[in-house]
Design an enzyme around this catalytic site. Structure first.
Site, PDB file in Angstrom:
ATOM      1  N   GLU A   1      43.513  12.780  36.669  1.00 38.28           N
ATOM      2  CA  GLU A   1      42.552  14.620  36.556  1.00 38.28           C
ATOM      3  C   GLU A   1      43.563  15.257  36.669  1.00 38.28           C
ATOM      4  OE1 GLU A   1      39.566  13.527  40.202  1.00 38.28           O
ATOM      5  OE2 GLU A   1      40.924  15.663  40.995  1.00 38.28           O
TER       6      GLU A   1
ATOM      7  N   ARG B   1      35.735  49.682  25.591  1.00 39.81           N
ATOM      8  CA  ARG B   1      35.401  50.803  26.870  1.00 39.81           C
ATOM      9  C   ARG B   1      36.224  52.079  26.416  1.00 39.81           C
ATOM     10  NH1 ARG B   1      32.920  52.400  30.360  1.00 39.81           N
ATOM     11  NH2 ARG B   1      34.304  52.917  32.497  1.00 39.81           N
TER      12      ARG B   1
ATOM     13  N   GLN C   1      48.974  51.469  27.242  1.00 37.04           N
ATOM     14  CA  GLN C   1      50.010  50.431  27.148  1.00 37.04           C
ATOM     15  C   GLN C   1      49.903  49.501  29.336  1.00 37.04           C
ATOM     16  OE1 GLN C   1      54.297  50.932  28.765  1.00 37.04           O
ATOM     17  NE2 GLN C   1      55.076  50.966  26.921  1.00 37.04           N
TER      18      GLN C   1
END
Length: 392
Positions: free
Chosen positions: A245, A271, A282
């Site tokens: 798991e 955007r 940056q």
């Protein structure tokens, strides 16, 4: 195929992954609210694609894939299926329930249980966690008392993944209260067995597509032939299931992380603020780089652990490190994706949904704090035994 050497998969695996991602995108979309009938419909579809039995031997109805390939497919499922809870349920079924039967079951048990579970006709749930046994997983209060040709189980489990829809439960119970590690035994219990009841599904902050609930055991009689492994071998069964798991299940998060990372990169390119795409700033571009670094690093650690499974390693450090890396990377990536979207990040959408789904990853399969304890102990950094001061 060794991703530690080539960093790529062979053509067949790449094609299987691409096919599964496309299938998940088109067929495994979730309804707005959880619906048990729709969940089972999608489960059967996933089963027909081989997803619910990838590493079960083909003689018992599975695909017989190795751990690395199965991990790659779980990653593909996570990438294509926007319902991360559904992918989580599939992984919990496969790695916490089916693989223990593959490794510890008798031939008769494998023939009886695995084909329908691997095909998606039936769903499995693993009952280990209790109200008083979370991080201390083996301090169980559920008891199994020998009664003729079987056992009577009494107790309760909580946070049981798939419990509301499960057809069979892998239940851990104490058969010898004084036995410690060797006092726990694993049982395969069919849903509908008298005395076994399932509580109401939880309303959770994340992984809403994965049904979870309490399981109550009130004098449940289980025949001796439904003991998985030997009496007293439950801890070994549980430990093995956690190796699977903590490795393969978390590949679903890798796939979801890659999907969110790609969409975030696309968003910051489109955007604009102050007349320029925000990706040119940056502060934004460096955050994207950090997200990529976390994802790629976690992916390498997880596939390294998968290689260990294929090699038959019983190492617990690799899976624990992989679990830590993926879960911490997922949560931070979700936070970053929300931040970069600004106001859009805190309304209903891909980023906030992923973050909610990522938060539980630091808790289930053993909390991250417990993973660090286990890793430190393996490094010889565990708590030293108390030494008495010499008398004078």
């Amino acid at each position: 195929m060794n991703p530690l050497i080539s960093f790529t998969f062979d053509r067949d695996t790449e094609e299987m992954c691409a096919t599964l991602t496309d299938f998940a995108e088109q067929r495994l979309g979730a309804p707005e609210r959880f619906d048990a009938a729709d969940f089972r419909r999608r489960w059967l579809l996933a089963g027909r694609q081989g997803v619910t039995g990838t590493c079960v031997p083909d003689e018992f109805g599975g695909s017989g894939l190795d751990a690395v390939t199965a991990t790659a497919l779980m990653e593909a499922l996570g990438r294509g299926c926007r319902d991360t809870g559904f992918a989580f349920s599939v992984a919990a079924h496969l790695y916490a329930c089916l693989m223990p039967v593959v490794e510890f079951g008798t031939t008769e048990q494998k023939k009886r249980w695995l084909p329908a579970l691997a095909s998606g006709e039936r769903i499995a749930a693993h009952g280990i966690t209790e109200p008083e046994a979370g991080s201390d997983a083996l301090s169980l209060r559920t008891r199994a008392v020998r009664d003729g040709d079987g056992y009577v189980l009494t107790g309760a489990k909580c946070f049981t993944t798939n419990a509301p829809v499960a057809d069979v439960f892998l239940v851990q119970a104490v058969t010898d209260p004084a036995g410690g590690y060797f006092g726990v035994t694993s049982f395969l219990v069919e849903a509908g067995t008298p005395g076994l009841t399932v509580g109401r599904p939880y309303d959770k902050v994340g992984l809403r597509g994965s049904p979870m609930a309490d399981v109550h055991l009130d004098g449940v009689f289980v025949p001796a032939d439904q003991v998985l492994g030997a009496e007293g071998g439950g801890a070994a069964v549980f430990t093995s299931s956690m190796r699977w798991e903590r490795t393969c299940l978390f590949a679903a998060y890798l796939g979801a992380m890659k999907r969110l990372l790609d969409s975030t990169v696309a968003y910051v390119k489109e955007r604009e603020q102050f007349g320029t795409p925000i990706g040119s700033f940056q502060a934004v571009s460096h955050r994207i780089v950090d997200m990529t670094l976390r994802y790629e690093s976690a992916r390498l650690m997880l596939f390294r652990a998968a290689v260990g499974l294929d090699e038959g390693s019983h190492d617990e450090v690799g899976p624990a490190l992989a679990k830590l890396a993926v879960s911490e990377a997922a949560v931070q990536l979700g936070l970053d994706a929300v931040q970069l979207r600004g106001g859009l990040g805190i309304v209903d959408g891909e980023a906030e949904t992923f973050l909610r789904d990522a938060l539980p990853s630091r808790i289930f399969s053993g909390t991250n704090e417990i993973q660090k304890n286990n890793i430190a102990r393996a490094m010889g950094l565990g708590r030293a035994p108390h030494r008495r001061r010499a008398s004078r």
